[in-house]
Design a protein around this motif. Sequence first.
Motif, PDB file in Angstrom:
ATOM      1  N   ASN A 128      -2.005   3.605 -10.534  1.00  0.00           N
ATOM      2  CA  ASN A 128      -2.802   4.820 -10.612  1.00  0.00           C
ATOM      3  C   ASN A 128      -3.580   5.014  -9.315  1.00  0.00           C
ATOM      4  OD1 ASN A 128      -2.069   5.525 -13.267  1.00  0.00           O
ATOM      5  ND2 ASN A 128      -3.551   4.078 -14.100  1.00  0.00           N
ATOM      6  N   GLY A 129      -3.771   6.256  -8.949  1.00  0.00           N
ATOM      7  CA  GLY A 129      -4.525   6.579  -7.754  1.00  0.00           C
ATOM      8  C   GLY A 129      -3.637   7.090  -6.642  1.00  0.00           C
ATOM      9  N   THR A 130      -4.282   7.532  -5.593  1.00  0.00           N
ATOM     10  CA  THR A 130      -3.566   8.102  -4.460  1.00  0.00           C
ATOM     11  C   THR A 130      -3.058   7.002  -3.543  1.00  0.00           C
ATOM     12  OG1 THR A 130      -3.705   9.811  -2.755  1.00  0.00           O
ATOM     13  CG2 THR A 130      -5.597   8.345  -2.976  1.00  0.00           C
ATOM     14  N   LEU A 131      -2.024   7.282  -2.791  1.00  0.00           N
ATOM     15  CA  LEU A 131      -1.333   6.298  -1.960  1.00  0.00           C
ATOM     16  C   LEU A 131      -2.265   5.692  -0.907  1.00  0.00           C
ATOM     17  CD1 LEU A 131       1.708   5.350  -1.765  1.00  0.00           C
ATOM     18  CD2 LEU A 131       1.941   6.967   0.119  1.00  0.00           C
ATOM     19  N   ILE A 132      -2.934   6.539  -0.136  1.00  0.00           N
ATOM     20  CA  ILE A 132      -3.841   6.085   0.932  1.00  0.00           C
ATOM     21  C   ILE A 132      -5.168   6.824   0.736  1.00  0.00           C
ATOM     22  CG2 ILE A 132      -4.186   5.842   3.423  1.00  0.00           C
ATOM     23  CD1 ILE A 132      -1.139   6.059   3.745  1.00  0.00           C
ATOM     24  N   PRO A 133      -6.103   6.245   0.009  1.00  0.00           N
ATOM     25  CA  PRO A 133      -7.331   6.967  -0.351  1.00  0.00           C
ATOM     26  C   PRO A 133      -8.107   7.516   0.834  1.00  0.00           C
ATOM     27  CG  PRO A 133      -7.114   4.964  -1.662  1.00  0.00           C
ATOM     28  CD  PRO A 133      -6.026   4.917  -0.630  1.00  0.00           C
ATOM     29  N   ASN A 134      -8.131   6.815   1.961  1.00  0.00           N
ATOM     30  CA  ASN A 134      -8.907   7.282   3.114  1.00  0.00           C
ATOM     31  C   ASN A 134      -8.249   8.442   3.858  1.00  0.00           C
ATOM     32  OD1 ASN A 134     -11.101   5.567   2.875  1.00  0.00           O
ATOM     33  ND2 ASN A 134     -10.219   3.967   4.165  1.00  0.00           N
ATOM     34  N   ALA A 135      -6.975   8.694   3.592  1.00  0.00           N
ATOM     35  CA  ALA A 135      -6.252   9.745   4.309  1.00  0.00           C
ATOM     36  C   ALA A 135      -6.385  11.081   3.578  1.00  0.00           C
ATOM     37  CB  ALA A 135      -4.782   9.372   4.440  1.00  0.00           C
ATOM     38  N   PRO A 136      -6.241  12.198   4.304  1.00  0.00           N
ATOM     39  CA  PRO A 136      -6.303  13.511   3.648  1.00  0.00           C
ATOM     40  C   PRO A 136      -5.246  13.649   2.553  1.00  0.00           C
ATOM     41  CG  PRO A 136      -6.471  13.744   6.027  1.00  0.00           C
ATOM     42  CD  PRO A 136      -6.102  12.315   5.770  1.00  0.00           C
ATOM     43  N   ALA A 137      -5.581  14.393   1.525  1.00  0.00           N
ATOM     44  CA  ALA A 137      -4.697  14.517   0.364  1.00  0.00           C
ATOM     45  C   ALA A 137      -3.371  15.173   0.714  1.00  0.00           C
ATOM     46  CB  ALA A 137      -5.402  15.303  -0.739  1.00  0.00           C
ATOM     47  N   ASP A 138      -3.344  16.054   1.721  1.00  0.00           N
ATOM     48  CA  ASP A 138      -2.104  16.756   2.051  1.00  0.00           C
ATOM     49  C   ASP A 138      -1.233  15.985   3.041  1.00  0.00           C
ATOM     50  OD1 ASP A 138      -3.926  17.218   4.194  1.00  0.00           O
ATOM     51  OD2 ASP A 138      -2.812  18.996   4.804  1.00  0.00           O
ATOM     52  N   MET A 139      -1.638  14.781   3.411  1.00  0.00           N
ATOM     53  CA  MET A 139      -0.852  13.998   4.357  1.00  0.00           C
ATOM     54  C   MET A 139       0.452  13.524   3.717  1.00  0.00           C
ATOM     55  SD  MET A 139      -1.443  10.231   5.921  1.00  0.00           S
ATOM     56  CE  MET A 139      -0.571   9.603   4.486  1.00  0.00           C
ATOM     57  N   TYR A 140       1.535  13.552   4.490  1.00  0.00           N
ATOM     58  CA  TYR A 140       2.770  12.879   4.087  1.00  0.00           C
ATOM     59  C   TYR A 140       3.212  12.006   5.245  1.00  0.00           C
ATOM     60  CZ  TYR A 140       4.699  17.192   6.217  1.00  0.00           C
ATOM     61  OH  TYR A 140       4.971  18.257   7.040  1.00  0.00           O
ATOM     62  N   ALA A 141       4.023  10.978   4.935  1.00  0.00           N
ATOM     63  CA  ALA A 141       4.215   9.934   5.932  1.00  0.00           C
ATOM     64  C   ALA A 141       5.590   9.307   5.860  1.00  0.00           C
ATOM     65  CB  ALA A 141       3.155   8.844   5.729  1.00  0.00           C
ATOM     66  N   ALA A 142       6.034   8.822   7.021  1.00  0.00           N
ATOM     67  CA  ALA A 142       7.173   7.921   7.124  1.00  0.00           C
ATOM     68  C   ALA A 142       6.592   6.533   7.328  1.00  0.00           C
ATOM     69  CB  ALA A 142       8.060   8.316   8.300  1.00  0.00           C
ATOM     70  N   LEU A 143       6.963   5.606   6.463  1.00  0.00           N
ATOM     71  CA  LEU A 143       6.390   4.265   6.491  1.00  0.00           C
ATOM     72  C   LEU A 143       7.506   3.245   6.622  1.00  0.00           C
ATOM     73  CD1 LEU A 143       3.834   4.653   3.548  1.00  0.00           C
ATOM     74  CD2 LEU A 143       3.414   5.006   5.993  1.00  0.00           C
ATOM     75  N   GLY A 144       7.390   2.342   7.606  1.00  0.00           N
ATOM     76  CA  GLY A 144       8.440   1.358   7.839  1.00  0.00           C
ATOM     77  C   GLY A 144       7.915  -0.057   7.885  1.00  0.00           C
ATOM     78  N   LYS A 145       8.823  -0.990   7.713  1.00  0.00           N
ATOM     79  CA  LYS A 145       8.492  -2.410   7.739  1.00  0.00           C
ATOM     80  C   LYS A 145       7.694  -2.758   8.995  1.00  0.00           C
ATOM     81  CE  LYS A 145      10.671  -6.982   7.451  1.00  0.00           C
ATOM     82  NZ  LYS A 145      11.948  -7.718   7.358  1.00  0.00           N
ATOM     83  N   ASN A 146       6.739  -3.670   8.820  1.00  0.00           N
ATOM     84  CA  ASN A 146       5.890  -4.131   9.923  1.00  0.00           C
ATOM     85  C   ASN A 146       5.029  -3.017  10.492  1.00  0.00           C
ATOM     86  OD1 ASN A 146       6.913  -6.681   9.548  1.00  0.00           O
ATOM     87  ND2 ASN A 146       8.415  -6.523  11.199  1.00  0.00           N
ATOM     88  N   ASP A 147       4.738  -2.048   9.624  1.00  0.00           N
ATOM     89  CA  ASP A 147       3.746  -1.009   9.918  1.00  0.00           C
ATOM     90  C   ASP A 147       4.147  -0.036  11.012  1.00  0.00           C
ATOM     91  OD1 ASP A 147       1.711  -1.742   7.970  1.00  0.00           O
ATOM     92  OD2 ASP A 147       1.430  -3.551   9.156  1.00  0.00           O
ATOM     93  N   GLN A 148       5.385   0.432  10.931  1.00  0.00           N
ATOM     94  CA  GLN A 148       5.801   1.589  11.734  1.00  0.00           C
ATOM     95  C   GLN A 148       5.373   2.832  10.940  1.00  0.00           C
ATOM     96  OE1 GLN A 148       6.752  -0.035  14.388  1.00  0.00           O
ATOM     97  NE2 GLN A 148       7.085  -1.866  13.145  1.00  0.00           N
TER      98      GLN A 148
END
Length: 359
Positions: free
Chosen positions: A295-315
């Motif tokens: 439950n909850g948002t993916l990245i709480p500190n980030a703006p709600a309308d943000m979308y992201a590409a997320l890769g291994k080792n923090d790309q």
Amino acid sequence: MKTLQICIIIIFGLFFCCSSNDTPKDPEPTPTALYFPPVNSNTWETTSVTNLGWSESALQPLLDYLEEKNTKGFMILYNGRIVVESYLNGHTNTSLWYWASAGKILTSTVSGIAQDEGLINLDDKVSDYLGTGWTSESLDKENLITCKNLLSMNSGLDDSLGDDVSPANLQYKADAGTRWAYHNVYVKMQDVVAAASNQTWNNYFNTTLRDKIGMSGNWVNLNDLSVYWSNTRSMARFGLMIYAKGKWNDTQIVSESFLNEATNTSQNINQSYGYLWWLNGKSSYHLPGLQLEFNGTLIPNAPADMYAALGKNDQKIYIVPSKKLVIVRMGDVANPDNPTFALSGFDNELWGKINLLIN
């Protein structure tokens, strides 16, 4: 009398001259027009933290944090212009680095281009393009899997068998559309596009996307994985094209309608997942390798309308339309004791630092 008139003229002249010199110059206006760097050039316009009214005192602590967290390349674009560009830990602006799973959205985007060109339809079953027997499932179960299922991570194929996508390793776990699981089978969309276009994946990718927006880089096959490598600016160029709703200057690279689908919830299991994009601001999310709902948002500190590409080792590629931002990060894993395939605690920590800068 004439002498008095001359004195008055001189006094007024001195008054206006001093007034003009004492008047502060208007600050440089914040750039409002969306900017695209030239395709065949290293030229890229910049704007400053000061010009944007951001907190100058927060910039160096952000850069120190990034260096401490094994970052190699980091950029912030505002409406297309570079605000921050930093290379750390021995990296340079020409160094190549891997996108890891952040590169999944390249496959998603080129799939959208192929659909825009009428070569494929995401609602078609995968076997329409690859033929039957591309999995080891029974024909009736295999025929349930559509291209959209591959982009949404709900193919129903068993994700516990590793990254090998040969037919023997693609085995039934659940009916397509009924189970979300992070799985390398998405890469079969590259085969779909190649078959439909009658070109190699590399050639179609380069001519329809890479070369049109001035990216560099290439796909490298590492065991069972297809991984994109490029410099940091190429990652930023791609993010800018997505932020610009699929356009580069006046050229529509991929349709806005496709991107609207791609960057919104694509299935009814993981609210925080589109077509290989991670979505912030939703009420729950799933993570790779787990069949749990958080439950909850993916990245709480980030703006709600943000979308992201997320890769291994923090790309990372973060796109925030409401803030006119594209942010990219390349590097080694930020927290070596807790490596992940996609989301990590680093995302929320980093956004805490970014917020101190931009707010």
